[in-house]
Design an enzyme around this catalytic site. Structure first.
Site, mmCIF file in Angstrom:
data_model
loop_
_atom_site.group_PDB
_atom_site.id
_atom_site.type_symbol
_atom_site.label_atom_id
_atom_site.label_comp_id
_atom_site.label_asym_id
_atom_site.label_seq_id
_atom_site.Cartn_x
_atom_site.Cartn_y
_atom_site.Cartn_z
ATOM 1 N N LYS A 4 0.828 -1.219 0.000
ATOM 2 C CA LYS A 4 0.000 0.000 0.000
ATOM 3 C C LYS A 4 0.865 1.274 0.000
ATOM 4 O O LYS A 4 2.074 1.212 0.278
ATOM 5 C CB LYS A 4 -0.923 -0.037 1.219
ATOM 6 C CG LYS A 4 -1.993 -1.138 1.164
ATOM 7 C CD LYS A 4 -2.901 -1.046 2.391
ATOM 8 C CE LYS A 4 -4.043 -2.034 2.336
ATOM 9 N NZ LYS A 4 -4.927 -1.893 3.536
ATOM 10 N N TYR A 29 -12.655 -2.248 -3.575
ATOM 11 C CA TYR A 29 -13.105 -2.405 -2.189
ATOM 12 C C TYR A 29 -14.635 -2.382 -2.058
ATOM 13 O O TYR A 29 -15.147 -2.085 -0.986
ATOM 14 C CB TYR A 29 -12.497 -1.307 -1.318
ATOM 15 C CG TYR A 29 -11.113 -1.630 -0.771
ATOM 16 C CD1 TYR A 29 -10.848 -2.829 -0.089
ATOM 17 C CD2 TYR A 29 -10.074 -0.710 -0.866
ATOM 18 C CE1 TYR A 29 -9.596 -3.106 0.443
ATOM 19 C CE2 TYR A 29 -8.807 -0.985 -0.326
ATOM 20 C CZ TYR A 29 -8.589 -2.184 0.328
ATOM 21 O OH TYR A 29 -7.350 -2.452 0.877
ATOM 22 N N ASN A 83 -1.825 0.218 6.984
ATOM 23 C CA ASN A 83 -1.312 -1.065 7.480
ATOM 24 C C ASN A 83 -0.468 -1.809 6.447
ATOM 25 O O ASN A 83 -0.308 -3.022 6.510
ATOM 26 C CB ASN A 83 -2.457 -1.921 8.028
ATOM 27 C CG ASN A 83 -3.522 -2.197 6.993
ATOM 28 O OD1 ASN A 83 -3.368 -1.866 5.822
ATOM 29 N ND2 ASN A 83 -4.608 -2.819 7.419
ATOM 30 N N HIS A 110 -2.176 -5.359 1.547
ATOM 31 C CA HIS A 110 -3.478 -6.000 1.342
ATOM 32 C C HIS A 110 -3.226 -7.442 0.949
ATOM 33 O O HIS A 110 -2.258 -7.736 0.245
ATOM 34 C CB HIS A 110 -4.261 -5.315 0.206
ATOM 35 C CG HIS A 110 -5.436 -6.135 -0.263
ATOM 36 N ND1 HIS A 110 -6.660 -6.087 0.363
ATOM 37 C CD2 HIS A 110 -5.549 -7.078 -1.247
ATOM 38 C CE1 HIS A 110 -7.488 -6.955 -0.233
ATOM 39 N NE2 HIS A 110 -6.830 -7.562 -1.212
ATOM 40 N N GLU A 154 -9.739 -10.794 -7.483
ATOM 41 C CA GLU A 154 -8.792 -9.681 -7.322
ATOM 42 C C GLU A 154 -7.626 -9.768 -8.308
ATOM 43 O O GLU A 154 -7.148 -8.748 -8.805
ATOM 44 C CB GLU A 154 -8.282 -9.644 -5.878
ATOM 45 C CG GLU A 154 -9.376 -9.269 -4.886
ATOM 46 C CD GLU A 154 -8.905 -9.210 -3.441
ATOM 47 O OE1 GLU A 154 -9.713 -8.828 -2.583
ATOM 48 O OE2 GLU A 154 -7.727 -9.539 -3.159
HETATM 49 N N1 UDP Z 1 -9.786 -0.357 7.488
HETATM 50 C C1 UDP Z 1 -9.858 0.883 8.087
HETATM 51 N N2 UDP Z 1 -10.582 1.005 9.251
HETATM 52 C C2 UDP Z 1 -11.223 -0.047 9.824
HETATM 53 C C3 UDP Z 1 -11.144 -1.303 9.196
HETATM 54 C C4 UDP Z 1 -10.418 -1.432 8.028
HETATM 55 O O1 UDP Z 1 -9.275 1.845 7.611
HETATM 56 O O2 UDP Z 1 -11.847 0.128 10.875
HETATM 57 C C5 UDP Z 1 -9.038 -0.498 6.244
HETATM 58 C C6 UDP Z 1 -7.716 -1.213 6.467
HETATM 59 O O3 UDP Z 1 -6.703 -0.542 5.723
HETATM 60 C C7 UDP Z 1 -7.954 -2.588 5.918
HETATM 61 C C8 UDP Z 1 -8.973 -2.317 4.798
HETATM 62 O O4 UDP Z 1 -9.758 -1.266 5.300
HETATM 63 O O5 UDP Z 1 -6.763 -3.189 5.464
HETATM 64 C C9 UDP Z 1 -9.859 -3.481 4.423
HETATM 65 O O6 UDP Z 1 -10.469 -3.964 5.602
HETATM 66 P P1 UDP Z 1 -10.544 -5.532 5.904
HETATM 67 O O7 UDP Z 1 -11.457 -5.711 7.048
HETATM 68 O O8 UDP Z 1 -10.851 -6.262 4.636
HETATM 69 O O9 UDP Z 1 -9.059 -5.850 6.423
HETATM 70 P P2 UDP Z 1 -7.869 -6.705 5.773
HETATM 71 O O10 UDP Z 1 -8.501 -7.807 4.937
HETATM 72 O O11 UDP Z 1 -7.066 -5.742 4.931
HETATM 73 O O12 UDP Z 1 -7.092 -7.224 6.935
HETATM 74 MG MG MG Z 2 -9.975 -7.735 3.498
#
Ligand code: UDP
Ligand code: MG
Length: 136
Positions: free
Chosen positions: A12, A52, A115, A118, A129
């Site tokens: 990212k 997303y 974070n 992805h 994807e």
């Molecule tokens: N995210 C965020 N706030 C939240 C939860 C998720 O900004 O409270 C963002 C975070 O960058 C995350 C992405 O949205 O990686 C997608 O969320 P997901 O729950 O799919 O998490 P991941 O699969 O990336 O662990």
């Molecule tokens: Mg996810």
């Protein structure tokens, strides 16, 4: 014999910006992943919104899409046995505060939104994807 699987990984903007691309790729390689396709791109917010879409009702959706389109990203197809699960393990929890020692997000993640990586969350989504970014 081999049960190779593919998953989509994205480095990212927060990580690309800090020049962590090679360090993160080394973590994948050390865990036995092959990087079979990769490209560094910057996407439009509208593309991030499509990518997303599953999160479109979440309060963080708009910020998330602004963020993913805010700078260059590295998109990769990773291949390994049980690639989807293995990559999720290596990434660590969504919130770097909760991520275990030795994971990418523990090491490099700044916050729940920044974070660093992805990774697809199922083999079905991995196919969708991968096709989204590498549809040629
Ligand atoms: N995210 C965020 N706030 C939240 C939860 C998720 O900004 O409270 C963002 C975070 O960058 C995350 C992405 O949205 O990686 C997608 O969320 P997901 O729950 O799919 O998490 P991941 O699969 O990336 O662990
Ligand atoms: Mg996810």
């Amino acid at each position: 014999m081999s049960n190779n699987e593919q998953t989509l990984s994205i480095i990212k903007p927060d990580a690309v910006e800090r020049n962590l691309e090679n360090e993160i790729k080394d973590m994948f390689k050390k865990k036995g992943f092959l990087i079979v396709k990769e490209k560094k791109i910057q996407i439009e917010k509208s593309e991030a919104e499509k990518f997303y879409k599953v999160h479109e009702t979440k309060p963080f959706y708009s910020d998330l899409c602004d963020y993913l389109s805010s700078g260059p990203i590295v998109v990769m197809v990773l291949e390994k046995e049980n690639a989807v699960l293995s990559n999720r393990e290596l990434m660590g929890a969504t919130n770097p505060k909760d991520a275990r020692e030795g994971t990418i997000r523990k090491k490099y993640g700044i916050s729940i939104d920044k974070n660093s990586v992805h990774g697809s969350d199922s083999t079905e989504n991995a196919k969708i994807e991968i096709d989204f970014f590498f549809n040629d």
